[in-house]
Design a protein around this motif. Structure first.
Motif, PDB file in Angstrom:
ATOM      1  N   UNK A  92      -7.989 -19.626 -13.338  1.00  0.00           N
ATOM      2  CA  UNK A  92      -9.077 -19.160 -12.808  1.00  0.00           C
ATOM      3  C   UNK A  92      -9.763 -20.084 -11.839  1.00  0.00           C
ATOM      4  N   UNK A  93     -10.069 -19.659 -10.745  1.00  0.00           N
ATOM      5  CA  UNK A  93     -10.806 -20.438  -9.633  1.00  0.00           C
ATOM      6  C   UNK A  93      -9.878 -21.393  -8.804  1.00  0.00           C
ATOM      7  N   UNK A  94      -8.495 -21.335  -9.131  1.00  0.00           N
ATOM      8  CA  UNK A  94      -7.300 -22.114  -8.732  1.00  0.00           C
ATOM      9  C   UNK A  94      -6.268 -21.438  -7.640  1.00  0.00           C
ATOM     10  N   UNK A  95      -5.750 -22.080  -6.645  1.00  0.00           N
ATOM     11  CA  UNK A  95      -4.611 -21.537  -5.711  1.00  0.00           C
ATOM     12  C   UNK A  95      -3.573 -22.201  -6.026  1.00  0.00           C
ATOM     13  N   UNK A  96      -3.361 -22.970  -7.118  1.00  0.00           N
ATOM     14  CA  UNK A  96      -2.125 -23.695  -7.517  1.00  0.00           C
ATOM     15  C   UNK A  96      -1.561 -22.851  -8.343  1.00  0.00           C
ATOM     16  N   UNK A  97      -0.208 -22.282  -8.095  1.00  0.00           N
ATOM     17  CA  UNK A  97       1.067 -21.432  -8.848  1.00  0.00           C
ATOM     18  C   UNK A  97       1.105 -22.384 -10.146  1.00  0.00           C
ATOM     19  N   UNK A  98       1.100 -21.711 -11.391  1.00  0.00           N
ATOM     20  CA  UNK A  98       1.700 -22.252 -12.402  1.00  0.00           C
ATOM     21  C   UNK A  98       3.182 -22.174 -12.522  1.00  0.00           C
ATOM     22  N   UNK A  99       3.630 -22.770 -13.340  1.00  0.00           N
ATOM     23  CA  UNK A  99       5.003 -22.729 -13.809  1.00  0.00           C
ATOM     24  C   UNK A  99       5.716 -21.234 -13.839  1.00  0.00           C
ATOM     25  N   UNK A 123      -0.551 -10.679   0.180  1.00  0.00           N
ATOM     26  CA  UNK A 123      -1.751 -10.494   0.012  1.00  0.00           C
ATOM     27  C   UNK A 123      -2.562 -10.802  -1.267  1.00  0.00           C
ATOM     28  N   UNK A 124      -3.476 -11.641  -1.031  1.00  0.00           N
ATOM     29  CA  UNK A 124      -4.012 -12.729  -2.125  1.00  0.00           C
ATOM     30  C   UNK A 124      -5.301 -11.781  -2.686  1.00  0.00           C
ATOM     31  N   UNK A 125      -5.697 -11.752  -3.872  1.00  0.00           N
ATOM     32  CA  UNK A 125      -6.725 -11.293  -4.735  1.00  0.00           C
ATOM     33  C   UNK A 125      -7.321 -12.058  -5.398  1.00  0.00           C
ATOM     34  N   UNK A 157      -7.905 -10.772   0.256  1.00  0.00           N
ATOM     35  CA  UNK A 157      -8.945  -9.685  -0.028  1.00  0.00           C
ATOM     36  C   UNK A 157      -9.967 -10.192  -0.987  1.00  0.00           C
ATOM     37  N   UNK A 158     -10.092 -11.141  -1.307  1.00  0.00           N
ATOM     38  CA  UNK A 158     -11.034 -11.771  -2.257  1.00  0.00           C
ATOM     39  C   UNK A 158     -11.408 -10.500  -3.228  1.00  0.00           C
ATOM     40  N   UNK A 159     -12.723 -10.599  -3.375  1.00  0.00           N
ATOM     41  CA  UNK A 159     -13.118  -9.559  -4.798  1.00  0.00           C
ATOM     42  C   UNK A 159     -13.191  -7.970  -4.006  1.00  0.00           C
ATOM     43  N   UNK A 160     -13.128  -7.829  -3.040  1.00  0.00           N
ATOM     44  CA  UNK A 160     -13.064  -6.390  -2.395  1.00  0.00           C
ATOM     45  C   UNK A 160     -12.229  -5.433  -3.094  1.00  0.00           C
ATOM     46  N   UNK A 161     -10.870  -6.160  -3.683  1.00  0.00           N
ATOM     47  CA  UNK A 161      -9.809  -5.460  -4.077  1.00  0.00           C
ATOM     48  C   UNK A 161      -9.125  -6.182  -5.376  1.00  0.00           C
ATOM     49  N   UNK A 211      -7.036 -16.022  -0.041  1.00  0.00           N
ATOM     50  CA  UNK A 211      -6.294 -16.535   1.004  1.00  0.00           C
ATOM     51  C   UNK A 211      -5.349 -17.547   0.816  1.00  0.00           C
ATOM     52  N   UNK A 212      -5.996 -18.479  -0.193  1.00  0.00           N
ATOM     53  CA  UNK A 212      -5.340 -19.791  -0.448  1.00  0.00           C
ATOM     54  C   UNK A 212      -3.939 -19.209  -1.131  1.00  0.00           C
ATOM     55  N   UNK A 213      -4.331 -18.511  -2.103  1.00  0.00           N
ATOM     56  CA  UNK A 213      -3.593 -17.916  -3.111  1.00  0.00           C
ATOM     57  C   UNK A 213      -2.412 -17.360  -2.453  1.00  0.00           C
ATOM     58  N   UNK A 214      -2.362 -16.700  -1.261  1.00  0.00           N
ATOM     59  CA  UNK A 214      -1.606 -15.615  -0.602  1.00  0.00           C
ATOM     60  C   UNK A 214      -0.707 -16.925   0.040  1.00  0.00           C
ATOM     61  N   UNK A 215      -1.106 -18.011   0.557  1.00  0.00           N
ATOM     62  CA  UNK A 215      -0.537 -18.880   1.276  1.00  0.00           C
ATOM     63  C   UNK A 215       0.394 -19.794   0.322  1.00  0.00           C
TER      64      UNK A 215
END
Length: 99
Positions: free
Chosen positions: A13-20, A46-48, A94-98, A69-73
């Protein structure tokens, strides 16, 4: 081809770092893309996020759109490290919009 990466299984939650698990999933998807998708096909990542306001990393991600966007990147970087050319990929948040 559309692939959905389950949010709770890939990012804290609140992170853009992919876990294992998220990195492993991205690796498998990248292999499938390289094997089954034509090399000239464009890939949109597309990040959500959920609809909860960003709290843990507010300074880094001022809102859910920035976090998504950071998650998508981050996924795009994993695909690149697996051998998919950067020029084939784009990222969108897309943030919280979807959620």
């Amino acid at each position: 081809m559309r692939v959905v990466l389950p949010l709770g299984e890939a990012f804290a939650s609140g992170s853009a770092d992919l876990n294992t698990a998220g990195k492993s999933f991205c690796s498998e998807v990248a292999k499938a893309i390289i094997k089954d998708i034509p090399a000239d096909a464009q890939i949109t990542i597309i990040g959500h996020t959920d609809s909860d306001p960003v709290k843990k990393a507010k300074a880094k991600y001022p809102d859910n759109k920035a976090l998504s966007l950071a998650r998508a990147k981050e996924v795009m970087a994993e695909f690149k490290s697996a051998g998919i050319a950067s020029k084939r990929m784009s990222a969108e948040g897309l943030g919280e919009t979807q959620p």
